[in-house]
Scaffold this motif. Sequence first.
Motif, PDB file in Angstrom:
ATOM      1  N   GLY A 149       0.815  -1.218   0.000  1.00 50.72           N
ATOM      2  CA  GLY A 149       0.000   0.000   0.000  1.00 50.72           C
ATOM      3  C   GLY A 149       0.843   1.260   0.000  1.00 50.72           C
ATOM      4  N   GLY A 150       0.370   2.254   0.719  1.00 52.49           N
ATOM      5  CA  GLY A 150       1.014   3.559   0.755  1.00 52.49           C
ATOM      6  C   GLY A 150       2.433   3.532   1.297  1.00 52.49           C
ATOM      7  N   LYS A 151       2.710   2.646   2.237  1.00 46.79           N
ATOM      8  CA  LYS A 151       4.060   2.560   2.797  1.00 46.79           C
ATOM      9  C   LYS A 151       5.066   2.198   1.707  1.00 46.79           C
ATOM     10  CE  LYS A 151       4.718  -0.706   5.790  1.00 46.79           C
ATOM     11  NZ  LYS A 151       4.879  -1.568   6.967  1.00 46.79           N
ATOM     12  N   GLY A 152       4.695   1.277   0.829  1.00 44.41           N
ATOM     13  CA  GLY A 152       5.582   0.889  -0.263  1.00 44.41           C
ATOM     14  C   GLY A 152       5.872   2.053  -1.199  1.00 44.41           C
ATOM     15  N   ARG A 153       4.844   2.836  -1.505  1.00 42.91           N
ATOM     16  CA  ARG A 153       5.044   4.011  -2.357  1.00 42.91           C
ATOM     17  C   ARG A 153       5.939   5.042  -1.666  1.00 42.91           C
ATOM     18  NH1 ARG A 153      -0.229   2.548  -3.159  1.00 42.91           N
ATOM     19  NH2 ARG A 153      -1.081   4.128  -1.755  1.00 42.91           N
ATOM     20  N   PHE A 154       5.760   5.224  -0.358  1.00 40.34           N
ATOM     21  CA  PHE A 154       6.597   6.147   0.410  1.00 40.34           C
ATOM     22  C   PHE A 154       8.047   5.672   0.407  1.00 40.34           C
ATOM     23  CE2 PHE A 154       7.883   7.679   4.826  1.00 40.34           C
ATOM     24  CZ  PHE A 154       8.183   8.971   4.409  1.00 40.34           C
ATOM     25  N   PHE A 155       8.268   4.385   0.621  1.00 40.67           N
ATOM     26  CA  PHE A 155       9.626   3.839   0.615  1.00 40.67           C
ATOM     27  C   PHE A 155      10.287   4.034  -0.753  1.00 40.67           C
ATOM     28  CE2 PHE A 155       9.059   0.440   4.202  1.00 40.67           C
ATOM     29  CZ  PHE A 155       8.886   1.450   5.137  1.00 40.67           C
ATOM     30  N   GLU A 156       9.544   3.841  -1.817  1.00 37.06           N
ATOM     31  CA  GLU A 156      10.094   4.037  -3.165  1.00 37.06           C
ATOM     32  C   GLU A 156      10.450   5.503  -3.381  1.00 37.06           C
ATOM     33  OE1 GLU A 156      11.712   3.266  -6.738  1.00 37.06           O
ATOM     34  OE2 GLU A 156      11.116   1.760  -5.267  1.00 37.06           O
ATOM     35  N   HIS A 157       9.624   6.417  -2.889  1.00 31.48           N
ATOM     36  CA  HIS A 157       9.902   7.855  -2.973  1.00 31.48           C
ATOM     37  C   HIS A 157      11.217   8.189  -2.261  1.00 31.48           C
ATOM     38  CE1 HIS A 157       9.244  12.188  -2.954  1.00 31.48           C
ATOM     39  NE2 HIS A 157       9.386  12.172  -1.641  1.00 31.48           N
ATOM     40  N   ILE A 158      11.415   7.666  -1.074  1.00 29.57           N
ATOM     41  CA  ILE A 158      12.647   7.905  -0.313  1.00 29.57           C
ATOM     42  C   ILE A 158      13.855   7.431  -1.117  1.00 29.57           C
ATOM     43  CG2 ILE A 158      13.938   7.212   1.745  1.00 29.57           C
ATOM     44  CD1 ILE A 158      11.166   7.105   3.194  1.00 29.57           C
ATOM     45  N   LYS A 159      13.761   6.252  -1.700  1.00 30.03           N
ATOM     46  CA  LYS A 159      14.862   5.685  -2.498  1.00 30.03           C
ATOM     47  C   LYS A 159      15.187   6.585  -3.696  1.00 30.03           C
ATOM     48  CE  LYS A 159      15.991   1.634  -5.262  1.00 30.03           C
ATOM     49  NZ  LYS A 159      15.486   0.336  -5.716  1.00 30.03           N
ATOM     50  N   GLN A 160      14.154   7.056  -4.382  1.00 28.99           N
ATOM     51  CA  GLN A 160      14.368   7.905  -5.560  1.00 28.99           C
ATOM     52  C   GLN A 160      15.012   9.242  -5.179  1.00 28.99           C
ATOM     53  OE1 GLN A 160      14.055   6.813  -8.666  1.00 28.99           O
ATOM     54  NE2 GLN A 160      13.464   4.866  -7.755  1.00 28.99           N
ATOM     55  N   ILE A 161      14.561   9.843  -4.095  1.00 29.36           N
ATOM     56  CA  ILE A 161      15.128  11.122  -3.644  1.00 29.36           C
ATOM     57  C   ILE A 161      16.591  10.928  -3.243  1.00 29.36           C
ATOM     58  CG2 ILE A 161      14.996  12.924  -1.863  1.00 29.36           C
ATOM     59  CD1 ILE A 161      12.765  13.100  -3.987  1.00 29.36           C
ATOM     60  N   ALA A 162      16.899   9.846  -2.557  1.00 26.29           N
ATOM     61  CA  ALA A 162      18.273   9.583  -2.116  1.00 26.29           C
ATOM     62  C   ALA A 162      19.223   9.407  -3.297  1.00 26.29           C
ATOM     63  CB  ALA A 162      18.312   8.343  -1.223  1.00 26.29           C
ATOM     64  N   ALA A 163      18.729   8.853  -4.392  1.00 27.20           N
ATOM     65  CA  ALA A 163      19.586   8.564  -5.549  1.00 27.20           C
ATOM     66  C   ALA A 163      20.201   9.824  -6.150  1.00 27.20           C
ATOM     67  CB  ALA A 163      18.782   7.809  -6.607  1.00 27.20           C
ATOM     68  N   THR A 164      19.543  10.967  -5.981  1.00 26.03           N
ATOM     69  CA  THR A 164      20.065  12.209  -6.563  1.00 26.03           C
ATOM     70  C   THR A 164      20.294  13.293  -5.507  1.00 26.03           C
ATOM     71  OG1 THR A 164      17.807  12.975  -7.035  1.00 26.03           O
ATOM     72  CG2 THR A 164      18.956  11.762  -8.790  1.00 26.03           C
ATOM     73  N   TRP A 165      20.376  12.896  -4.256  1.00 28.66           N
ATOM     74  CA  TRP A 165      20.525  13.858  -3.165  1.00 28.66           C
ATOM     75  C   TRP A 165      21.846  14.613  -3.283  1.00 28.66           C
ATOM     76  CZ3 TRP A 165      22.953  13.149   2.067  1.00 28.66           C
ATOM     77  CH2 TRP A 165      22.630  14.209   2.932  1.00 28.66           C
ATOM     78  N   ASP A 166      21.780  15.923  -3.174  1.00 25.63           N
ATOM     79  CA  ASP A 166      22.973  16.765  -3.295  1.00 25.63           C
ATOM     80  C   ASP A 166      23.474  17.279  -1.944  1.00 25.63           C
ATOM     81  OD1 ASP A 166      21.104  18.679  -2.581  1.00 25.63           O
ATOM     82  OD2 ASP A 166      21.256  19.815  -4.453  1.00 25.63           O
ATOM     83  N   GLY A 167      22.918  16.786  -0.853  1.00 28.01           N
ATOM     84  CA  GLY A 167      23.343  17.207   0.474  1.00 28.01           C
ATOM     85  C   GLY A 167      22.481  18.296   1.082  1.00 28.01           C
ATOM     86  N   SER A 168      21.587  18.874   0.282  1.00 28.40           N
ATOM     87  CA  SER A 168      20.731  19.940   0.806  1.00 28.40           C
ATOM     88  C   SER A 168      19.529  19.364   1.539  1.00 28.40           C
ATOM     89  CB  SER A 168      20.255  20.853  -0.337  1.00 28.40           C
ATOM     90  OG  SER A 168      19.473  20.120  -1.254  1.00 28.40           O
ATOM     91  N   ASP A 169      18.964  20.164   2.419  1.00 27.70           N
ATOM     92  CA  ASP A 169      17.755  19.788   3.160  1.00 27.70           C
ATOM     93  C   ASP A 169      17.886  18.362   3.711  1.00 27.70           C
ATOM     94  OD1 ASP A 169      15.206  20.096   4.206  1.00 27.70           O
ATOM     95  OD2 ASP A 169      14.183  19.731   2.299  1.00 27.70           O
ATOM     96  N   PRO A 170      18.867  18.128   4.595  1.00 29.59           N
ATOM     97  CA  PRO A 170      19.191  16.754   5.007  1.00 29.59           C
ATOM     98  C   PRO A 170      18.158  16.071   5.897  1.00 29.59           C
ATOM     99  CG  PRO A 170      20.506  18.303   6.240  1.00 29.59           C
ATOM    100  CD  PRO A 170      19.757  19.104   5.203  1.00 29.59           C
ATOM    101  N   ILE A 171      17.308  16.849   6.595  1.00 28.54           N
ATOM    102  CA  ILE A 171      16.262  16.264   7.440  1.00 28.54           C
ATOM    103  C   ILE A 171      14.921  16.845   7.014  1.00 28.54           C
ATOM    104  CG2 ILE A 171      15.352  15.968   9.776  1.00 28.54           C
ATOM    105  CD1 ILE A 171      18.273  16.199  10.785  1.00 28.54           C
ATOM    106  N   ARG A 172      14.027  15.991   6.577  1.00 25.50           N
ATOM    107  CA  ARG A 172      12.722  16.422   6.060  1.00 25.50           C
ATOM    108  C   ARG A 172      11.628  15.864   6.959  1.00 25.50           C
ATOM    109  NH1 ARG A 172      14.277  15.935  -0.349  1.00 25.50           N
ATOM    110  NH2 ARG A 172      16.337  16.876  -0.040  1.00 25.50           N
ATOM    111  N   GLU A 173      10.978  16.735   7.661  1.00 26.25           N
ATOM    112  CA  GLU A 173       9.939  16.309   8.607  1.00 26.25           C
ATOM    113  C   GLU A 173       8.699  15.851   7.844  1.00 26.25           C
ATOM    114  OE1 GLU A 173       9.530  17.515  12.341  1.00 26.25           O
ATOM    115  OE2 GLU A 173      11.557  18.324  12.524  1.00 26.25           O
TER     116      GLU A 173
END
Length: 177
Positions: A149-173
């Motif tokens: 369900g939604g948790k799987g989509r959230f986990f995939e979103h986290i993975k995609q964001i991490a793949a191109t993370w440039d170091g900015s905004d390191p903690i996202r509430e």
Amino acid sequence: MSRIFGAVCQNGYVVRDIRAAMDHWINVMGVGPWFYIDRVKTDYFRHRGAESGVEMSIALANSGDLQIELIQQRNDAPSMYREFLDSGREGMQHMSYWTRDYQALYDRALSLGYKVGHEGQIGGEHGRFCYFDTESHPGTIVEISDISGGKGRFFEHIKQIAATWDGSDPIREVRAR
């Protein structure tokens, strides 16, 4: 690769100070960004078969395909997290295997003799998770988690964001739902 559970998808660390742990992973390990939920709302949580009012904060980030989870328990309610901390430990507590057929994997594990340590649900039926009492060596508790369900989509979103993370905004509430 586990013949029973498949590939490890997440390593879970139980910590006493989640902010300090995120800072370590960001500044020493270079891992992020972290998606931080201050107070996770569970639909239910049972420890060794009894209801428990556990309160916890979690943070999630990816290092490649592997998700890193940080958990800080915020109260003294019974849980495997509390048992881990009370034994004087802090750090890697579990490995998580993800499934889109949660009930089948849960039933298979029980049929093989696995015993539930604690289990719960976040965000509805497709947010179930179970920690089996498998710790014969530190850090080897097995968790299974429903990602259908939604948790799987959230986990995939986290993975995609991490793949191109440039170091900015390191903690996202993230607001707990």
